[in-house]
Every structure is written in C-alpha cells, then in structure tokens.
Design an enzyme around this catalytic site. Structure first.
Site, PDB file in Angstrom:
ATOM      1  N   CYS A  98       0.531  -1.181  -0.079  1.00 38.52           N
ATOM      2  CA  CYS A  98       0.147   0.098  -0.030  1.00 38.52           C
ATOM      3  C   CYS A  98       0.899   1.502   0.019  1.00 38.52           C
ATOM      4  O   CYS A  98       0.513   2.119  -0.683  1.00 38.52           O
ATOM      5  CB  CYS A  98      -0.968  -0.027   1.357  1.00 38.52           C
ATOM      6  SG  CYS A  98      -0.201   0.090   2.667  1.00 38.52           S
ATOM      7  N   HIS A 137      -1.989   1.536   7.366  1.00 38.07           N
ATOM      8  CA  HIS A 137      -2.272   1.505   5.887  1.00 38.07           C
ATOM      9  C   HIS A 137      -2.384   2.890   5.369  1.00 38.07           C
ATOM     10  O   HIS A 137      -2.618   3.692   6.045  1.00 38.07           O
ATOM     11  CB  HIS A 137      -3.700   0.621   5.533  1.00 38.07           C
ATOM     12  CG  HIS A 137      -4.146   0.903   4.268  1.00 38.07           C
ATOM     13  ND1 HIS A 137      -3.424   0.356   3.144  1.00 38.07           N
ATOM     14  CD2 HIS A 137      -5.348   1.216   3.709  1.00 38.07           C
ATOM     15  CE1 HIS A 137      -4.189   0.475   2.006  1.00 38.07           C
ATOM     16  NE2 HIS A 137      -5.220   1.002   2.301  1.00 38.07           N
ATOM     17  N   ASP A 152      -7.608   4.811  -3.177  1.00 40.65           N
ATOM     18  CA  ASP A 152      -6.952   3.599  -2.912  1.00 40.65           C
ATOM     19  C   ASP A 152      -6.408   2.515  -3.754  1.00 40.65           C
ATOM     20  O   ASP A 152      -7.405   1.754  -4.413  1.00 40.65           O
ATOM     21  CB  ASP A 152      -7.606   2.768  -1.652  1.00 40.65           C
ATOM     22  CG  ASP A 152      -6.676   1.997  -0.706  1.00 40.65           C
ATOM     23  OD1 ASP A 152      -5.492   1.516  -1.257  1.00 40.65           O
ATOM     24  OD2 ASP A 152      -7.176   1.575   0.474  1.00 40.65           O
TER      25      ASP A 152
END
Length: 311
Positions: A98, A137, A152
């Site tokens: 991520c 994250h 995202d």
C-alpha cells in the site's frame, strides 16, 4: 477513453520543469516522468483534473500494477523514497504494497494538479480480525470542487474507482457494494460480503479499514513500512503474494498457489485454485503478472501471529 491530444502531456511537462526550477529542485531523480507513468498503467486520456479522469487513472493503475509483497521474500529492502518507488513500479514493471502504490499514485495526482492528501488507516486483518496500529495503511483523499473522494490503489480486492466521502451511502462498483460511515473521529470503509448462506437475505457488511481525515506526511509511514517487512503479525511478512485486478475478476499468487477469481455478479464470484511447484513460480510471475525478480523468491505462506491487544 479518449486518446491524449498531441503535445498535451508534453506541454504539461514544460510547465512542470519550470515549477521544479522555482522550487530549487534539480531535474532528474526528483522529477516524475508523467508520460512514462501513464504508459505503464495504460492510460491515454486527458490529464486535466476532473472526476472522470481521476476515476480512469485509479482504475488503470489497479488493472496494471500488482499489489504484492515479493520484495520482502526475495531479498529486497522496501523504502518509501519516491524516486526508488517510481523506479521499481514504473521502470522495472513491479508492483508494491500500500505505501508504495498509494504514495506513487499520490505523487502522480499532485503532478497533474489534483488537491490530494495522504491519510492514515487501520486495516482490519482478515486472518486475525483485529485492526492494525496507526499508519498501518495509507489512503488518499482528493478534493474536487468541494467534494471529497477516497482513493486507494494499494489494498488488493477493494473498490476500483474513488468513493465519494458521504455517510452510509451504498456505492456500487463492478466488484461489490461499498459504503463509508463516520465513527467518532474515524471513517469506516465497509464492503458487502455475500455467501451461499446469505444469498437472498439481508446484506451483511464487513469492515475493511478505518481512517482519519488528518493529513499525514510520507515520513509518518516509515516505521510501519519497516514493521510490515519484519513482523510475524504482518500479512506481508508472513505471506509471499502478488495480486492483480482483471476486467472480470482477480488473479492472485500466494505461496505455492495460484488463485483465479471470476466475478459472477456484483457480489458473487467463483474461485479456482491451482497448486504450484516451486520451479513454476518464476514463469507464473512473468507470464501472468509481468514480473521478473532479480533475487531468489522464498514462497512463504505462514500463519499470522495475532498482534498484541493494543492493536
């Protein structure tokens, strides 16, 4: 999707060079080659900021750049230095986890003129059912004409185009239903999960992660970047994997398995698993994900140790 008008990206690059000069930055390693990034993700549309462009960029990135932990299991150290992330994903045709995918996408959005900020999120681990710590994250928030959109491109099988930051509104995507709702000082992202037992009954929602709206700096994630490379409580440390969105599903390598997911409806899918031999893995990564590793991969697939209760 419209093709880029001749010279559009080129003219943009000239403006960017002038901006870098005003900042006192040198050309080269501190400058993103936007054209090469767009080629990497297969995007050939307009670059002027708009919701349609943001949606297309988001989807193109997910369909082109894998979500993967392979560096951790092939002797590579992951850093969040933007030029190194750019080199890995764009020039070397790799993916990333991520922090890599979203920080690179953030850089692209800023280069194109979007009002974007980095946010901290806590992931609800699918194996341990616990939320991770702060900066577990990274997600992005983009402001377009006063409307805020969650982006995202680094969370595996999640939403494919940005979600409107509006409480408790079902947002339908080709791979499921999603919704956001405020909880104290956090926002929670949920996805509708359907099983054979739930079909035809009331919808069951499952939390994916929660996040704050407080802007973060890239350096705020350095500690968790190290954590995910070394902790037995991290998915990335425990499992060597690589996943990629497909137009009609997902493809995932993990350990000694290849999992192909085919969508059979908005919330239903069919999964086929193929057991692999260790010597097959390099060709699987090359042919199905476009990845060639420089180090020897250890096909790790161990159970995750639950983190301390404070997490």
């Amino acid at each position: 999707m419209r093709a880029c008008a001749p010279g559009r990206v080129g003219n943009f690059r000239e403006r960017e060079r002038e901006r870098f000069k005003r900042r006192g930055w040198s050309r080269g390693r501190q400058e993103m080659d936007v054209t090469t990034y767009l080629l990497r993700i297969g995007y050939n549309g307009p670059t002027v900021p708009s919701l349609d462009t943001l949606r297309a960029l988001h989807r193109c990135h997910l369909l082109s750049v894998p979500f993967e932990s392979l560096s951790i299991h092939s002797g590579e150290k992951i850093t969040l230095n933007p030029p190194e992330v750019y080199d890995k994903i764009v020039r070397r045709h790799r993916g990333g986890f991520c922090f890599e995918n979203n920080s690179l996408f953030y850089w692209l959005l800023k280069e194109l003129g979007y009002q974007a900020v980095i946010l901290s999120a806590h992931v609800k681990n699918v194996f341990t059912k616990r939320y991770g710590p702060p900066c577990d994250h990274m997600v992005l928030l983009v402001d377009l004409s006063g409307q805020q959109w969650l982006c995202d491109v680094g969370f595996g099988n999640s939403f494919r185009t940005p979600l409107f930051l509006e409480p408790r509104t079902e947002q339908t995507q080709e791979n499921g239903f999603f919704r956001l709702w405020p909880d104290d000082n956090m926002w929670v992202l949920e996805r509708f999960q359907e099983t054979a037992e739930l079909q035809g009954t009331a919808r069951a929602w499952s939390s994916l992660y929660k996040f704050t709206l407080a802007e973060q700096k890239l350096a705020d994630f350095n500690s968790m970047c190290d954590y995910h490379q070394t902790s037995p409580s991290s998915l990335f440390f425990c499992k060597a994997f690589c996943s990629l969105h497909l137009p009609l599903g997902m493809r995932t390598y993990m350990g000694l398995r290849l999992i192909t997911t085919t969508y059979t409806g908005t919330t239903t899918c069919q999964k086929d698993t193929r057991e692999l031999k260790k010597e097959e893995i390099p060709s699987i990564l090359r042919e199905m994900f476009g990845i060639v590793l420089t180090g020897k991969l250890e096909p790790k697939d161990e159970d995750i140790i639950p983190p301390p209760p404070i997490y």
